[in-house]
Design a protein around this motif. Structure first.
Motif, PDB file in Angstrom:
ATOM      1  N   LYS A 149      12.388  -2.429  -2.703  1.00 13.50           N
ATOM      2  CA  LYS A 149      10.647  -2.857  -2.915  1.00 13.50           C
ATOM      3  C   LYS A 149      10.111  -2.470  -1.995  1.00 13.50           C
ATOM      4  O   LYS A 149       8.905  -1.794  -1.990  1.00 13.50           O
ATOM      5  CB  LYS A 149      10.882  -3.864  -2.943  1.00 13.50           C
ATOM      6  N   GLN A 150      10.323  -2.178  -0.800  1.00 10.71           N
ATOM      7  CA  GLN A 150       9.265  -1.509   0.283  1.00 10.71           C
ATOM      8  C   GLN A 150       9.135  -0.183   0.135  1.00 10.71           C
ATOM      9  O   GLN A 150       7.763   0.360  -0.027  1.00 10.71           O
ATOM     10  CB  GLN A 150       9.791  -2.323   1.631  1.00 10.71           C
ATOM     11  N   ALA A 151       9.971   0.143  -0.038  1.00 19.78           N
ATOM     12  CA  ALA A 151       9.575   1.682  -0.209  1.00 19.78           C
ATOM     13  C   ALA A 151       9.362   1.949  -1.551  1.00 19.78           C
ATOM     14  O   ALA A 151       8.231   2.907  -1.915  1.00 19.78           O
ATOM     15  CB  ALA A 151      11.424   2.570  -0.508  1.00 19.78           C
ATOM     16  N   ALA A 152       8.665   1.327  -2.448  1.00 15.48           N
ATOM     17  CA  ALA A 152       8.616   1.501  -4.105  1.00 15.48           C
ATOM     18  C   ALA A 152       7.279   1.079  -3.689  1.00 15.48           C
ATOM     19  O   ALA A 152       5.968   1.367  -4.159  1.00 15.48           O
ATOM     20  CB  ALA A 152       8.873   0.681  -4.980  1.00 15.48           C
ATOM     21  N   VAL A 153       7.280   0.068  -3.140  1.00 13.76           N
ATOM     22  CA  VAL A 153       5.256  -0.956  -2.748  1.00 13.76           C
ATOM     23  C   VAL A 153       4.675   0.907  -2.181  1.00 13.76           C
ATOM     24  O   VAL A 153       3.370   0.742  -2.244  1.00 13.76           O
ATOM     25  CB  VAL A 153       6.001  -2.145  -1.619  1.00 13.76           C
ATOM     26  N   ALA A 154       5.257   1.116  -0.636  1.00 13.71           N
ATOM     27  CA  ALA A 154       4.758   2.300  -0.194  1.00 13.71           C
ATOM     28  C   ALA A 154       4.316   3.898  -0.777  1.00 13.71           C
ATOM     29  O   ALA A 154       3.019   4.007  -0.531  1.00 13.71           O
ATOM     30  CB  ALA A 154       5.527   2.807   1.269  1.00 13.71           C
ATOM     31  N   TYR A 155       4.956   4.021  -1.739  1.00 15.82           N
ATOM     32  CA  TYR A 155       5.274   4.941  -3.192  1.00 15.82           C
ATOM     33  C   TYR A 155       3.457   5.118  -3.634  1.00 15.82           C
ATOM     34  O   TYR A 155       3.194   5.507  -4.364  1.00 15.82           O
ATOM     35  CB  TYR A 155       5.961   5.352  -3.749  1.00 15.82           C
ATOM     36  N   LEU A 156       3.852   3.887  -4.110  1.00 16.12           N
ATOM     37  CA  LEU A 156       2.770   3.595  -5.268  1.00 16.12           C
ATOM     38  C   LEU A 156       1.135   2.745  -3.798  1.00 16.12           C
ATOM     39  O   LEU A 156       0.287   3.479  -4.444  1.00 16.12           O
ATOM     40  CB  LEU A 156       2.641   1.383  -5.151  1.00 16.12           C
ATOM     41  N   ASP A 157       1.390   2.428  -2.802  1.00 19.94           N
ATOM     42  CA  ASP A 157       0.492   2.747  -2.106  1.00 19.94           C
ATOM     43  C   ASP A 157      -0.547   4.477  -1.905  1.00 19.94           C
ATOM     44  O   ASP A 157      -0.977   4.255  -1.707  1.00 19.94           O
ATOM     45  CB  ASP A 157       0.382   1.824  -0.592  1.00 19.94           C
ATOM     46  N   ASP A 158      -0.147   4.792  -1.993  1.00 19.81           N
ATOM     47  CA  ASP A 158       0.108   6.605  -1.323  1.00 19.81           C
ATOM     48  C   ASP A 158      -0.636   6.820  -2.939  1.00 19.81           C
ATOM     49  O   ASP A 158      -1.590   7.662  -2.998  1.00 19.81           O
ATOM     50  CB  ASP A 158       1.272   7.677  -0.967  1.00 19.81           C
ATOM     51  N   ALA A 159       0.381   6.719  -4.083  1.00 19.27           N
ATOM     52  CA  ALA A 159      -0.088   7.326  -5.461  1.00 19.27           C
ATOM     53  C   ALA A 159      -1.766   6.517  -5.519  1.00 19.27           C
ATOM     54  O   ALA A 159      -3.398   7.367  -6.281  1.00 19.27           O
ATOM     55  CB  ALA A 159       0.354   6.615  -6.055  1.00 19.27           C
ATOM     56  N   ILE A 160      -2.342   4.838  -5.608  1.00 17.85           N
ATOM     57  CA  ILE A 160      -3.356   4.375  -5.336  1.00 17.85           C
ATOM     58  C   ILE A 160      -4.241   4.781  -4.696  1.00 17.85           C
ATOM     59  O   ILE A 160      -5.600   5.034  -4.936  1.00 17.85           O
ATOM     60  CB  ILE A 160      -3.347   2.699  -5.699  1.00 17.85           C
ATOM     61  N   GLY A 161      -4.246   5.325  -3.232  1.00 15.25           N
ATOM     62  CA  GLY A 161      -4.830   5.430  -2.462  1.00 15.25           C
ATOM     63  C   GLY A 161      -5.727   7.317  -3.309  1.00 15.25           C
ATOM     64  O   GLY A 161      -7.221   7.294  -2.836  1.00 15.25           O
ATOM     65  N   ARG A 169       0.613 -14.997   8.762  1.00 12.35           N
ATOM     66  CA  ARG A 169       1.569 -14.198   9.723  1.00 12.35           C
ATOM     67  C   ARG A 169       1.925 -12.811   9.328  1.00 12.35           C
ATOM     68  O   ARG A 169       3.121 -12.874  10.009  1.00 12.35           O
ATOM     69  CB  ARG A 169       2.441 -15.504   9.772  1.00 12.35           C
ATOM     70  N   PHE A 170       2.179 -12.802   7.897  1.00 12.75           N
ATOM     71  CA  PHE A 170       3.022 -11.876   6.775  1.00 12.75           C
ATOM     72  C   PHE A 170       1.996 -10.484   7.945  1.00 12.75           C
ATOM     73  O   PHE A 170       0.921 -10.715   7.437  1.00 12.75           O
ATOM     74  CB  PHE A 170       2.485 -11.640   5.726  1.00 12.75           C
ATOM     75  N   ASP A 171       3.172  -9.659   8.641  1.00 17.38           N
ATOM     76  CA  ASP A 171       2.202  -8.693   9.388  1.00 17.38           C
ATOM     77  C   ASP A 171       2.807  -7.308   8.941  1.00 17.38           C
ATOM     78  O   ASP A 171       2.715  -6.154   9.997  1.00 17.38           O
ATOM     79  CB  ASP A 171       2.724  -8.856  11.211  1.00 17.38           C
ATOM     80  N   GLU A 172       3.400  -6.862   8.246  1.00 16.31           N
ATOM     81  CA  GLU A 172       4.113  -5.845   7.919  1.00 16.31           C
ATOM     82  C   GLU A 172       2.851  -4.915   6.776  1.00 16.31           C
ATOM     83  O   GLU A 172       2.345  -5.308   5.322  1.00 16.31           O
ATOM     84  CB  GLU A 172       5.074  -5.960   6.759  1.00 16.31           C
ATOM     85  N   ALA A 173       2.675  -3.810   7.306  1.00 15.78           N
ATOM     86  CA  ALA A 173       1.044  -3.002   6.794  1.00 15.78           C
ATOM     87  C   ALA A 173       2.108  -2.447   6.221  1.00 15.78           C
ATOM     88  O   ALA A 173       1.724  -0.581   6.007  1.00 15.78           O
ATOM     89  CB  ALA A 173       0.659  -2.094   7.844  1.00 15.78           C
ATOM     90  N   LEU A 174       2.671  -2.277   4.782  1.00 17.48           N
ATOM     91  CA  LEU A 174       3.040  -1.849   3.269  1.00 17.48           C
ATOM     92  C   LEU A 174       2.339  -1.083   2.526  1.00 17.48           C
ATOM     93  O   LEU A 174       2.537   0.026   1.881  1.00 17.48           O
ATOM     94  CB  LEU A 174       3.638  -3.059   2.630  1.00 17.48           C
ATOM     95  N   MET A 175       0.484  -1.192   2.612  1.00 17.61           N
ATOM     96  CA  MET A 175      -0.049  -0.955   1.661  1.00 17.61           C
ATOM     97  C   MET A 175      -1.942  -0.165   2.738  1.00 17.61           C
ATOM     98  O   MET A 175      -2.566  -0.976   2.611  1.00 17.61           O
ATOM     99  CB  MET A 175      -0.128  -1.637   0.830  1.00 17.61           C
ATOM    100  N   PRO A 176      -1.265   0.477   3.539  1.00 13.13           N
ATOM    101  CA  PRO A 176      -1.839   0.729   4.726  1.00 13.13           C
ATOM    102  C   PRO A 176      -3.267   1.296   3.650  1.00 13.13           C
ATOM    103  O   PRO A 176      -4.479   1.884   4.095  1.00 13.13           O
ATOM    104  CB  PRO A 176      -2.182   1.809   5.501  1.00 13.13           C
ATOM    105  N   LYS A 177      -3.064   2.008   2.622  1.00 15.35           N
ATOM    106  CA  LYS A 177      -4.073   2.975   1.790  1.00 15.35           C
ATOM    107  C   LYS A 177      -5.257   2.567   1.572  1.00 15.35           C
ATOM    108  O   LYS A 177      -6.893   2.554   1.249  1.00 15.35           O
ATOM    109  CB  LYS A 177      -3.249   4.691   1.423  1.00 15.35           C
ATOM    110  N   LEU A 178      -4.639   1.494   0.360  1.00 18.78           N
ATOM    111  CA  LEU A 178      -5.486   0.075  -0.287  1.00 18.78           C
ATOM    112  C   LEU A 178      -6.039  -0.424   1.037  1.00 18.78           C
ATOM    113  O   LEU A 178      -7.021  -0.600   0.555  1.00 18.78           O
ATOM    114  CB  LEU A 178      -4.192  -0.396  -1.233  1.00 18.78           C
ATOM    115  N   SER A 179      -5.823  -0.828   2.090  1.00 18.28           N
ATOM    116  CA  SER A 179      -6.428  -1.789   2.809  1.00 18.28           C
ATOM    117  C   SER A 179      -7.282  -1.014   3.645  1.00 18.28           C
ATOM    118  O   SER A 179      -8.430  -1.375   3.331  1.00 18.28           O
ATOM    119  CB  SER A 179      -5.304  -2.106   3.715  1.00 18.28           C
ATOM    120  N   ARG A 180      -7.671   0.517   3.200  1.00 19.99           N
ATOM    121  CA  ARG A 180      -8.970   1.258   4.009  1.00 19.99           C
ATOM    122  C   ARG A 180      -9.763   0.883   2.899  1.00 19.99           C
ATOM    123  O   ARG A 180     -10.476   0.811   3.145  1.00 19.99           O
ATOM    124  CB  ARG A 180      -7.913   2.854   5.269  1.00 19.99           C
ATOM    125  N   TRP A 181      -9.244   1.197   2.004  1.00 15.87           N
ATOM    126  CA  TRP A 181     -10.022   1.056   1.014  1.00 15.87           C
ATOM    127  C   TRP A 181     -10.812   0.238   0.313  1.00 15.87           C
ATOM    128  O   TRP A 181     -11.432  -0.134   0.440  1.00 15.87           O
ATOM    129  CB  TRP A 181      -9.071   1.011  -0.482  1.00 15.87           C
TER     130      TRP A 181
END
Length: 540
Positions: A418-430, A249-261
C-alpha cells in the motif's frame, strides 16, 4: 493418535481452540488489540461452542466455514481500505471483476486462512471420529457465559462510547449481529410511530447551499477550463500542509511531491469524506448531495431512474453553460455502473480503460497503473486544448486500489505494498502537474485535486473520513494557502459553480470553498459503520 482424536472431549478442545484461542491470537498478531475486541471474540466464540458442540459435523461445518470466511474478509478489507465489511459488500463477492481485480491473486495475510484452515481440519477430524460417541451436555450455567460477555460489551459501549476503529472493538460476526439488531430496532420504532431523538439530516445547514460568506475573489474566476483530479482512496493526512494545520501526529511523508505542489495552492485541511466507496464519493462531489449515510444501493444508481435531480449535478450545469464535459478513469466503466451514471449526470464523453493506447509500466489487474494513466491523461488534455469551447475533465486514478501494485523498486523501499503504491502515485501526480505547468495548462485551468474516499490510517482518529482538497488557480495569489473552516465533498459542486459565477441550483447543498464564513457549520459522515455528526457549535 486415533484414540486421541476420537475422544469426545477432544471435540470440545478442538472447537474451543478454533473459535476462542485462534481469534484472540489473530487479533494480537493483526495489531487490533483492544479490550472490547477481545471481549467480542470471547462472547462470540463461547456462543459458537454452545451452539455447535453437540451438533452433527455436517450441520456445524457450514457455520464454521462462514465464520472463518468473515474473519479472513475482515483482515483483508481492513488491510486494503481501513474498514470492516458490511452487508452491502456481499454483492461484490459475486462480481467476478471485483474479486479478480481486488485480490490480484494474493492475500495481504495469507497466514490467517492457513491457521483457520488447520484449526477447522483438526476440529473436523475430531468431530468425525467421535461422531458415534455422545458428548455430555454442558452445565446450564454455561448458557450465561455468552450472555454475560455480550452484555458487558453492550454496557461498555453505551456507558462509555468509543470512537475507536470498529475492527478493534468487534469481531465481524458480532458487529453484523449488532448492526442487524439496530436496524430491527429502528424499523420497530417506525412501525410504532416513534422517532429517534437526533435526526440531523433534515437540518437546513446540511441540505441547502450557503453562499452567505465573503468572496475570496473580487471577480469571477479567471480560469477558462476545469480539471478535477480524483485520487483513489487517499487520506488528507498524506498532504503535509494538512497535517501541520490540524496538528496531526501522523508523520509519514508518503506523498512529498503532492505536498510540495500543495505549498503553491489553496489547501482545505478540515475536509470531510462522507462515505466509503468510489461511486458514493463521486456522487457527493459532483452532485452536491450526501449519499446514503448507511449501507444500501448508492444514490448514483438510484439517480438513473430520475430525470430532474441529475440535471443539477456539476457536469450537467457546466454543459448548460457551454463547457464540453469529459470523464476519464483508468479502469473499466461497468463496475459500479459508471458507464451509465456518468452520462446521466451530464458528461458528454465518458471513457475508461478502452480509451488508452499507451502501454502500462507494470501489470495491474484493475487497468492502468498511475504513471501510464497520467501520461494518457496528458494526451487527452492536449486534444481538449485544440477545441474552441471551454472544457471540464474529471480524472479518476485506480492504482491505489487493492491489490496495490507497484514497481519492484518501490516495493523494496517501503514496508507494505500500500505504501509503495501511494509513493508510485505521488511520483505520477507530481510529474503530471509538472507537465501541465510546462505546457501552460495551469494558466487558464482551475485544477482541483481530491480523493473519492479514504482508505484510512491505522491508529489515526477519524482518518476514514479525512479527505483533502487542493486548489491550483490562475489567480492563486488572491487565495490563502490554508483555507480555514470545515468543508467536504458536499461543497465541491456548489464551490466550482460559485468560482465560475454560475447559478447554483436549489437542489445542491454545501458552502463555497471560495468564500470565508464567520460561523461554524454542521457536518456529517458515515464511515467504518459509524455515523458521526457535528453541529458546528462544538458538539460532536
Amino acid at each position: 493418535m486415533k484414540n486421541l482424536f476420537g475422544h469426545p472431549r477432544t471435540r470440545l478442545v478442538a472447537l474451543a481452540t478454533l473459535v476462542l484461542v485462534l481469534p484472540l491470537g489473530a487479533r494480537a498478531l493483526l495489531g487490533w488489540s483492544n479490550p472490547l475486541g477481545y471481549l467480542s471474540d470471547l462472547a462470540l466464540g463461547s456462543l459458537l461452542v454452545l451452539l455447535l458442540l453437540r451438533r452433527p459435523w455436517w450441520l456445524a461445518l457450514p457455520v464454521l466455514l462462514a465464520w472463518a470466511a468473515l474473519w479472513v474478509a475482515s483482515a483483508e478489507l481492513v488491510s486494503a481500505v481501513g474498514r470492516l465489511p458490511n452487508s452491502a459488500d456481499l454483492g461484490y463477492l459475486f462480481d467476478p471483476q471485483f474479486m479478480e481485480n481486488s485480490t490480484g491473486g494474493g492475500l495481504a495475510h495469507p497466514w490467517l486462512p492457513a491457521v483457520l484452515g488447520a484449526g477447522l481440519l483438526a476440529w473436523l477430524i475430531s468431530a468425525w471420529r467421535s461422531r458415534a460417541q455422545p458428548l455430555a451436555a454442558l452445565p446450564r450455567v454455561a448458557l450465561a457465559v455468552p450472555l454475560m460477555l455480550f452484555g458487558l460489551h453492550w454496557a461498555s459501549q453505551h456507558l462509555a462510547p468509543s470512537d475507536a476503529d470498529q475492527w478493534r472493538q468487534y469481531n465481524l460476526s458480532h458487529q453484523l449481529l449488532s448492526a442487524g439488531v439496530g436496524n430491527l430496532q429502528r424499523q420497530a420504532q417506525g412501525w410504532l410511530g416513534q422517532t429517534q431523538a437526533v435526526t440531523p439530516l433534515p437540518s437546513v445547514g446540511l441540505t441547502q447551499s450557503d453562499l452567505s460568506g465573503q468572496k475570496l475573489l473580487a471577480a469571477p474566476g479567471q480560469a477558462r477550463n476545469l480539471l478535477v483530479i480524483t485520487l483513489e482512496g487517499i487520506p488528507g493526512a498524506y498532504v503535509q500542509a494538512n497535517r501541520e494545520a490540524l496538528d496531526s501526529r501522523f508523520d509519514e511523508a508518503l506523498m512529498p511531491k503532492l505536498s510540495r505542489w500543495a505549498e503553491r495552492g489553496m489547501n482545505t485541511p478540515d475536509y470531510v469524506l462522507h462515505t466509503h466507496q468510489t461511486i458514493r464519493g463521486l456522487y457527493a462531489m459532483l452532485c452536491g448531495d450526501y449519499d446514503k449515510l448507511a449501507n444500501g444501493t448508492p444514490k448514483g444508481v438510484e439517480l438513473l431512474t430520475q430525470n430532474q435531480r441529475n440535471q443539477a449535478c456539476l457536469p450537467a450545469q457546466l454543459r448548460q453553460a457551454g463547457f464540453t464535459t469529459h470523464y476519464l478513469q483508468g479502469a473499466g466503466l461497468r463496475f459500479m455502473a459508471k458507464d451509465r451514471i456518468m452520462p446521466h449526470i451530464g458528461f458528454d464523453s465518458v471513457h475508461g480503460l478502452e480509451w488508452f493506447s499507451n502501454a502500462n509500466y507494470l501489470e495491474f489487474p484493475w487497468g492502468k497503473d498511475d504513471r501510464a494513466f497520467f501520461e494518457g491523461a496528458l494526451d487527452y488534455i492536449g486534444q481538449l486544448g485544440k477545441q474552441d469551447q471551454p472544457w471540464m475533465l474529471t480524472l479518476l486514478t485506480v492504482g491505489t486500489h487493492q491489490p496495490y501494485s507497484a514497481p519492484e523498486q518501490y516495493l523494496q523501499r517501503y514496508d507494505t505494498p500500500k505504501q509503495a503504491a501511494v509513493a508510485y502515485l505521488d511520483d505520477a501526480i507530481g510529474a503530471f502537474l509538472d507537465s501541465l505547468e510546462r505546457q501552460g495548462v495551469l494558466k487558464d485551468t482551475l485544477v482541483v485535486v481530491t480523493s473519492d474516499e479514504s482508505h484510512g490510517i491505522d491508529g489515526v482518529r477519524l482518518a476514514s473520513s479525512w479527505g483533502f482538497n487542493l486548489t491550483l488557480a490562475p489567480e492563486q495569489a488572491e487565495l490563502p494557502r490554508v483555507k480555514r473552516g470545515t468543508y467536504g465533498h458536499i461543497d465541491l459542486a456548489a464551490s466550482l459553480l460559485d468560482y465560475f459565477a454560475l447559478p447554483i441550483p436549489d437542489a445542491l447543498g454545501g458552502r463555497s470553498l471560495y468564500r470565508d464564513y464567520d460561523s461554524g457549520r454542521e457536518m456529517i459522515a458515515y464511515t467504518n459503520g459509524m455515523l458521526r455528526y457535528h453541529n458546528g457549535q462544538g458538539v460532536f
